[in-house]
Design an enzyme around this catalytic site. Structure first.
Site, PDB file in Angstrom:
ATOM      1  N   LYS A   1       0.806  -1.223   0.000  1.00  0.00           N
ATOM      2  CA  LYS A   1       0.000   0.000   0.000  1.00  0.00           C
ATOM      3  C   LYS A   1       0.844   1.280   0.000  1.00  0.00           C
ATOM      4  O   LYS A   1       0.493   2.246  -0.660  1.00  0.00           O
ATOM      5  CB  LYS A   1      -0.961   0.009   1.193  1.00  0.00           C
ATOM      6  CG  LYS A   1      -2.096  -0.999   1.036  1.00  0.00           C
ATOM      7  CD  LYS A   1      -3.090  -0.868   2.173  1.00  0.00           C
ATOM      8  CE  LYS A   1      -4.150  -1.942   2.094  1.00  0.00           C
ATOM      9  NZ  LYS A   1      -5.159  -1.812   3.142  1.00  0.00           N
TER      10      LYS A   1
ATOM     11  N   ASP B   1      -9.710   2.945   2.024  1.00  0.00           N
ATOM     12  CA  ASP B   1      -9.783   2.418   3.398  1.00  0.00           C
ATOM     13  C   ASP B   1     -10.423   3.434   4.355  1.00  0.00           C
ATOM     14  O   ASP B   1     -11.269   3.069   5.186  1.00  0.00           O
ATOM     15  CB  ASP B   1      -8.385   2.050   3.918  1.00  0.00           C
ATOM     16  CG  ASP B   1      -7.906   0.698   3.401  1.00  0.00           C
ATOM     17  OD1 ASP B   1      -8.756  -0.136   3.035  1.00  0.00           O
ATOM     18  OD2 ASP B   1      -6.674   0.492   3.354  1.00  0.00           O
TER      19      ASP B   1
HETATM   20  P1  NAP Z   1       0.473  -2.066   9.608  1.00  0.00           P
HETATM   21  O1  NAP Z   1       0.671  -1.017   8.564  1.00  0.00           O
HETATM   22  O2  NAP Z   1       1.540  -3.091   9.812  1.00  0.00           O
HETATM   23  O3  NAP Z   1       0.184  -1.307  10.992  1.00  0.00           O
HETATM   24  C1  NAP Z   1       0.021  -2.035  12.164  1.00  0.00           C
HETATM   25  C2  NAP Z   1      -0.212  -1.096  13.329  1.00  0.00           C
HETATM   26  O4  NAP Z   1      -0.445  -1.892  14.486  1.00  0.00           O
HETATM   27  C3  NAP Z   1       0.988  -0.213  13.675  1.00  0.00           C
HETATM   28  O5  NAP Z   1       0.478   0.958  14.254  1.00  0.00           O
HETATM   29  C4  NAP Z   1       1.731  -1.064  14.691  1.00  0.00           C
HETATM   30  O6  NAP Z   1       2.524  -0.295  15.595  1.00  0.00           O
HETATM   31  C5  NAP Z   1       0.587  -1.665  15.450  1.00  0.00           C
HETATM   32  N1  NAP Z   1       0.916  -2.939  16.089  1.00  0.00           N
HETATM   33  C6  NAP Z   1       1.369  -4.060  15.490  1.00  0.00           C
HETATM   34  N2  NAP Z   1       1.508  -5.045  16.401  1.00  0.00           N
HETATM   35  C7  NAP Z   1       1.149  -4.514  17.603  1.00  0.00           C
HETATM   36  C8  NAP Z   1       1.104  -5.007  18.932  1.00  0.00           C
HETATM   37  N3  NAP Z   1       1.451  -6.265  19.192  1.00  0.00           N
HETATM   38  N4  NAP Z   1       0.700  -4.189  19.916  1.00  0.00           N
HETATM   39  C9  NAP Z   1       0.335  -2.918  19.649  1.00  0.00           C
HETATM   40  N5  NAP Z   1       0.373  -2.370  18.410  1.00  0.00           N
HETATM   41  C10 NAP Z   1       0.773  -3.156  17.401  1.00  0.00           C
HETATM   42  O7  NAP Z   1      -0.848  -2.929   9.319  1.00  0.00           O
HETATM   43  P2  NAP Z   1      -2.186  -2.440   8.560  1.00  0.00           P
HETATM   44  O8  NAP Z   1      -2.095  -2.793   7.137  1.00  0.00           O
HETATM   45  O9  NAP Z   1      -2.485  -1.057   8.955  1.00  0.00           O
HETATM   46  O10 NAP Z   1      -3.256  -3.431   9.208  1.00  0.00           O
HETATM   47  C11 NAP Z   1      -3.673  -3.272  10.548  1.00  0.00           C
HETATM   48  C12 NAP Z   1      -5.003  -3.936  10.772  1.00  0.00           C
HETATM   49  O11 NAP Z   1      -6.006  -3.282  10.007  1.00  0.00           O
HETATM   50  C13 NAP Z   1      -5.061  -5.405  10.355  1.00  0.00           C
HETATM   51  O12 NAP Z   1      -5.719  -6.128  11.336  1.00  0.00           O
HETATM   52  C14 NAP Z   1      -5.902  -5.409   9.095  1.00  0.00           C
HETATM   53  O13 NAP Z   1      -6.651  -6.595   8.961  1.00  0.00           O
HETATM   54  C15 NAP Z   1      -6.828  -4.252   9.395  1.00  0.00           C
HETATM   55  N6  NAP Z   1      -7.405  -3.696   8.156  1.00  0.00           N
HETATM   56  C16 NAP Z   1      -8.723  -3.930   7.951  1.00  0.00           C
HETATM   57  C17 NAP Z   1      -9.323  -3.457   6.813  1.00  0.00           C
HETATM   58  C18 NAP Z   1     -10.786  -3.730   6.593  1.00  0.00           C
HETATM   59  O14 NAP Z   1     -11.257  -3.520   5.480  1.00  0.00           O
HETATM   60  N7  NAP Z   1     -11.509  -4.172   7.604  1.00  0.00           N
HETATM   61  C19 NAP Z   1      -8.589  -2.729   5.858  1.00  0.00           C
HETATM   62  C20 NAP Z   1      -7.234  -2.488   6.104  1.00  0.00           C
HETATM   63  C21 NAP Z   1      -6.645  -3.006   7.264  1.00  0.00           C
HETATM   64  P3  NAP Z   1       4.025   0.172  15.205  1.00  0.00           P
HETATM   65  O15 NAP Z   1       3.859   1.329  14.259  1.00  0.00           O
HETATM   66  O16 NAP Z   1       4.619   0.533  16.490  1.00  0.00           O
HETATM   67  O17 NAP Z   1       4.660  -1.034  14.545  1.00  0.00           O
END
Ligand code: NAP
Length: 304
Positions: free
Chosen positions: A90, A126
């Site tokens: 992304k 999103d």
């Molecule tokens: P990402 O870019 O990797 O971001 C992950 C975020 O979560 C970062 O802020 C990270 O913190 C934090 N994080 C990761 N592990 C953690 C932990 N153990 N404890 C606390 N914080 C933690 O991932 P993403 O693409 O944004 O996806 C995140 C979530 O959004 C996923 O569950 C995904 O399924 C969901 N999502 C859903 C939709 C939908 O349509 N429903 C669409 C997009 C995404 P740091 O910055 O400190 O690493």
């Protein structure tokens, strides 16, 4: 839909994308990601294509990080209308677009590519998808909520944070495991959008204080995707007056949703965001309103 394997590779996109043209109907839309076999997007989008009588199909293509630039360039020669992008593309895809929507620029990421006159246009659905999901789930628009975003500086978190700012939610607090990232995003938003937002540490004490001044809590961390994951929110902070939206849509009921239920708070999981971001993608590709209920039915069936 016939003779389509579960997952194609980016090599299949080379040349004129012969393999996709020979499918019945031909593939002219895809989702790029790595891994990609789990993606629920093809059944959702294919149902919409059938409903609207578009003679084409949407497939999964495994594209690695190294392969992304070429795979994006090949979309045009292979006759594709566009693509959805998921982890890990992304952010990286942004610099290969000919044009970006304002939201995509601010969100620093795209989840949708549209090929128009041989050029690549990047969008992010999103944030708007989450906004539609909140309105649908709770009957109150995002712009009326005082919001706390857990993981607010991650990929989805940033899109949601920017969406809240664009819609003018009365207040937005973000908390990020890496607090510096949260601070940086909050500075950027104040600078570019002149919108007041605060970044707090992800500690029980700070979260406890924040919970007193917000009504909507959104989880944008991946915690909950795997069975047994803990909640991103410490125990005992939710009350019945909070609304909780978990963007996670895999792995059954998340620990956060369980906490919400036992506190008597209204809550919803991420399927509705998946649905609405997909419907908005469909509208960008075809310039018409997507058949939302058909798409919803497919996602509901997959969930069972
Ligand atoms: P990402 O870019 O990797 O971001 C992950 C975020 O979560 C970062 O802020 C990270 O913190 C934090 N994080 C990761 N592990 C953690 C932990 N153990 N404890 C606390 N914080 C933690 O991932 P993403 O693409 O944004 O996806 C995140 C979530 O959004 C996923 O569950 C995904 O399924 C969901 N999502 C859903 C939709 C939908 O349509 N429903 C669409 C997009 C995404 P740091 O910055 O400190 O690493």
């Amino acid at each position: 839909m016939s003779n389509a394997p579960e997952v194609f590779t980016s090599q299949d996109l080379t040349g004129v994308g012969e393999i996709f043209r020979k499918l019945n109907p031909p593939a002219r839309l895809a989702v790029f990601g790595d891994p990609i076999a789990h993606s629920a997007s093809p059944p959702m989008h294919n149902a919409a294509l059938r409903e609207r009588n578009h003679q084409l199909q949407y497939v999964r293509i495994r594209v690695t990080q190294d392969e992304l630039p070429q795979a994006l360039r090949n979309l045009t020669s292979a006759g594709f209308l566009g693509a959805s992008l998921t982890i890990p593309h992304k952010q990286a895809a942004l610099s290969f677009m000919d044009q970006l929507s304002r939201e995509a620029q601010l969100m620093g990421a795209i989840n949708t590519v549209a090929v128009r006159d041989g050029k690549l246009f990047g969008f992010n659905t999103d944030g708007p998808g989450l906004s539609a999901a909140i309105h649908e789930s709770f009957g109150i628009p995002l712009k009326k909520h005082r919001v706390l975003i857990l993981g607010g500086a991650g990929g989805a978190g940033r899109a949601i944070t920017v969406q809240c700012a664009l819609e003018g939610s009365p207040s937005v607090i973000i908390t990020n495991r890496n607090k510096e990232k949260g601070d940086l995003l909050s500075q950027e938003i104040q600078e570019y959008l002149d919108f007041p937002i605060s970044s707090i540490p992800m500690t029980t004490e700070s979260l406890g204080l924040a919970m007193k001044s917000v009504d909507l809590i959104i989880n944008a961390t991946p915690l909950g995707m795997k069975a047994g994951d803990p909640s991103p929110l410490p125990e005992g902070l939710l009350t019945k007056d909070h609304l909780v939206y978990d963007t996670v849509y895999s792995g059954g009921e998340t620990a956060l949703l369980k906490q919400a239920r036992s506190a008597g708070a209204r809550c919803a999981g991420g399927f509705s965001m998946l649905l609405h971001q997909g419907a908005l993608q469909n509208a960008l590709w075809f310039g018409e309103t997507a058949p939302l209920e058909t798409m919803r039915k497919v996602l509901n069936d997959l969930r069972r």
